[in-house]
Scaffold this active site. Sequence first.
Site, mmCIF file in Angstrom:
data_model
loop_
_atom_site.group_PDB
_atom_site.id
_atom_site.type_symbol
_atom_site.label_atom_id
_atom_site.label_comp_id
_atom_site.label_asym_id
_atom_site.label_seq_id
_atom_site.Cartn_x
_atom_site.Cartn_y
_atom_site.Cartn_z
ATOM 1 N N TYR A 237 9.194 -6.271 29.746
ATOM 2 C CA TYR A 237 9.037 -5.790 31.116
ATOM 3 C C TYR A 237 10.305 -5.087 31.588
ATOM 4 C CZ TYR A 237 8.518 -5.630 36.143
ATOM 5 O OH TYR A 237 8.484 -5.201 37.448
ATOM 6 N N LYS B 66 10.584 -1.048 32.666
ATOM 7 C CA LYS B 66 11.022 -0.547 33.966
ATOM 8 C C LYS B 66 12.278 0.315 33.835
ATOM 9 C CE LYS B 66 9.009 -1.345 37.160
ATOM 10 N NZ LYS B 66 7.756 -0.755 37.702
ATOM 11 N N ALA C 279 2.157 1.922 40.781
ATOM 12 C CA ALA C 279 1.404 1.411 39.627
ATOM 13 C C ALA C 279 2.287 1.263 38.397
ATOM 14 C CB ALA C 279 0.243 2.348 39.312
#
Length: 342
Positions: free
Chosen positions: A156, A160, A84
């Site tokens: 993004y 990460k 997730a």
Amino acid sequence: MSDELILVTGGTGFIGVNCIIRLLADGARVRTTVRDLRRTDDLRALVRLGGADPSDVDVVGADLLDDAGWPDAVRDVTHVLHVASPFPTRQPRDEDELIRPAREGTLRVLHAARDAGVRRVVQTSSFAAVGYGPHPGHRFTEADWTDPDRAGVGAYARSKTLAERAAWDFIAREGGGLELAVVNPGGVFGPAIGPDLSSSLALLLMLLDGRVPALPRASFNAVDVRDVADLHLRAMRHPDAAGERFIAVSGDALTYPELAAVLRDELGEAARRVTKRTLPDWVVRVGAPFNADLRSLAPELGRRKDASHEKATRVLGWTPRPREEAVLASARSLIELGLVRP
């Protein structure tokens, strides 16, 4: 594996549901988390469409930004696949919309897993945590890291990178006996399961529908979601995977114009709307200050992001499908689902 209970976080996501389907096929007992329990029926429908029995999946509500639910999610669990994490189709205005759930959620899962005596967590990171650092012209490996403070690194990629760094720091400082392995996929393609599309498949649909007028000279890595799920399971089970990260890509990087050419060459009439136009570099650079998507592309123009899956193959015996097969499996599934306009 029937004596072990595996938790997959984010079960409704593209990678998550494929991990669930693969685990069930291997005879594992599976639990998964969803942010909203009202999506339980959606999850079970996806598992059924993937050819597995959804009654074999235990579903728990848990949010990456809330402690509630996580003790129940990890109870009696032996391994966790922490999949997730938010993955938007467009860059958000506030990068914390991605960074907070990615980083805080990872730490929340790791804390709960450690306290519950889980053996190993496999974290789904991304090639985005690898491929946006200094670019000396070599093939990217697991030794490379994205610099989250580098100009042009989008929200993004930052999310990460910061989430994976936080995970490794947690294991080193307070992980106790908990083991960690990390999978870093490139662009994830493969057959769609239902109409709720991942970002990569949404891009393909836009191309097939003719909604992309021109393509930038940037590149990306591709991998099939079924191979990503396979690598997660290998990283979960193999004794030599603990403490390691594994890049999940297939072959060299594709440029966006090369992707379009694959679709046109292999799909014929079904790809008649796929553009042949290339977006000039100067247009991307001029538009970058005014558009977040172009801003993240501008520093990568003309730079190939070739990466190696040699480590995953050598250590875990992983062999992915060809990148073209992954892309075409996506496109054909979109057509079969009736999502591409006639």
